[in-house]
Design a protein around this motif. Structure first.
Motif, PDB file in Angstrom:
ATOM      1  N   LYS A  93       0.821  -1.211   0.000  1.00 43.91           N
ATOM      2  CA  LYS A  93       0.000   0.000   0.000  1.00 43.91           C
ATOM      3  C   LYS A  93       0.861   1.271   0.000  1.00 43.91           C
ATOM      4  CE  LYS A  93      -4.542  -1.025   0.634  1.00 43.91           C
ATOM      5  NZ  LYS A  93      -5.718  -0.316   0.085  1.00 43.91           N
ATOM      6  N   GLY A  94       2.162   1.100   0.201  1.00 41.02           N
ATOM      7  CA  GLY A  94       3.045   2.260   0.283  1.00 41.02           C
ATOM      8  C   GLY A  94       2.985   2.947   1.626  1.00 41.02           C
ATOM      9  N   ALA A  95       2.437   2.240   2.638  1.00 42.74           N
ATOM     10  CA  ALA A  95       2.305   2.807   3.983  1.00 42.74           C
ATOM     11  C   ALA A  95       3.400   2.265   4.889  1.00 42.74           C
ATOM     12  CB  ALA A  95       0.923   2.472   4.551  1.00 42.74           C
ATOM     13  N   GLU A  96       3.554   2.897   6.047  1.00 44.09           N
ATOM     14  CA  GLU A  96       4.537   2.456   7.034  1.00 44.09           C
ATOM     15  C   GLU A  96       3.820   1.696   8.148  1.00 44.09           C
ATOM     16  OE1 GLU A  96       7.543   2.754   6.338  1.00 44.09           O
ATOM     17  OE2 GLU A  96       7.573   4.371   4.856  1.00 44.09           O
ATOM     18  N   LEU A  97       4.562   0.814   8.798  1.00 39.74           N
ATOM     19  CA  LEU A  97       4.023   0.004   9.882  1.00 39.74           C
ATOM     20  C   LEU A  97       4.798   0.291  11.168  1.00 39.74           C
ATOM     21  CD1 LEU A  97       2.227  -2.316  10.964  1.00 39.74           C
ATOM     22  CD2 LEU A  97       3.983  -3.906  10.157  1.00 39.74           C
ATOM     23  N   ILE A  98       4.063   0.540  12.241  1.00 42.64           N
ATOM     24  CA  ILE A  98       4.681   0.791  13.549  1.00 42.64           C
ATOM     25  C   ILE A  98       4.081  -0.171  14.566  1.00 42.64           C
ATOM     26  CG2 ILE A  98       4.971   2.454  15.434  1.00 42.64           C
ATOM     27  CD1 ILE A  98       4.816   4.677  13.357  1.00 42.64           C
ATOM     28  N   SER A  99       4.935  -0.892  15.289  1.00 45.70           N
ATOM     29  CA  SER A  99       4.491  -1.753  16.384  1.00 45.70           C
ATOM     30  C   SER A  99       5.111  -1.224  17.672  1.00 45.70           C
ATOM     31  CB  SER A  99       4.911  -3.208  16.151  1.00 45.70           C
ATOM     32  OG  SER A  99       4.528  -4.013  17.248  1.00 45.70           O
ATOM     33  N   LEU A 100       4.265  -0.832  18.607  1.00 47.83           N
ATOM     34  CA  LEU A 100       4.754  -0.170  19.813  1.00 47.83           C
ATOM     35  C   LEU A 100       5.534  -1.102  20.730  1.00 47.83           C
ATOM     36  CD1 LEU A 100       1.564   1.952  20.630  1.00 47.83           C
ATOM     37  CD2 LEU A 100       3.567   2.575  19.247  1.00 47.83           C
TER      38      LEU A 100
END
Length: 207
Positions: A93-100
């Protein structure tokens, strides 16, 4: 001109009735995700869930450059196959992923390297599924000429099994419906779960 910040969305999931979403939602809002941009799936276990409407809605909202934030990386999937396929969709999707919890951020160098590996493993798994399907067809033809070989899951029944799995049925319930033994389904369990994960990921991507 002030540069606009990337849109940030959150996703939270609990799989049983005795779990609560509050912890995850609080963590996401503290990180800066607006409450009305947090999508949720509640009490949808692997045995009963057909789809993940909250995750599907999150993917519809994602645009290139946006960020999807989760409390923990395993919220994206109930098994490794599903997690890999879903995380790869964020990438495509061209998005970024963040896992806290794991402190993963794919917008930095280490995160980008992880993203690359996710893409490689997702493609590898899709190729392995295709190869196993071809091998199953060949094995079925061979069994037609050589009786007595160990029985495997016939390819023509594999799609039926996966469809029943999408509906939340267990192997015990599926076996009599498709006319195979429970042991055959359990022996092919890893492949079937991987195929289901890839199918669900494609459904989310196409939605």
């Amino acid at each position: 001109m002030r540069q606009q910040k990337p849109a940030m969305y959150g996703y939270a999931r609990v799989s049983t009735d005795d779990q609560r979403l509050d912890l995850q939602i609080d963590a996401l809002t503290r990180f800066g995700v607006e409450r009305d941009r947090i999508f949720t799936d509640e009490a949808l276990s692997g045995a009963t869930m057909k789809r993940r409407p909250g995750l599907t809605a999150a993917f519809k909202a994602l645009r290139p450059g946006a960020k999807l934030v989760v409390w923990k990386i395993d919220r994206l999937g109930r098994n490794l196959s599903e997690l890999i396929q879903t995380a790869d969709l964020v990438r495509t999707k061209g998005a970024e992923l963040i896992s806290l919890t794991e402190q993963i951020d794919t917008s930095n160098a280490i995160g980008k390297a992880m993203y690359h590996l996710i893409g490689v493993f997702a493609q590898l798994e899709r190729e392995m599924i295709a190869e196993r399907t071809k091998a199953g067809i060949a094995a079925a033809k061979e069994r037609g000429r050589m009786p007595g070989r160990r029985s495997t899951l016939p390819p023509e029944k594999r799609a039926l099994v996966v469809d029943h799995m999408r509906k939340g049925l267990t192997f015990t319930k599926i076996a009599p419906l498709v006319g195979v033994s429970k042991s055959t389904l359990y022996n092919n369990g890893d492949d079937l779960r991987a195929e289901l994960a890839a199918l669900q990921a494609k459904e989310i991507s196409d939605s």
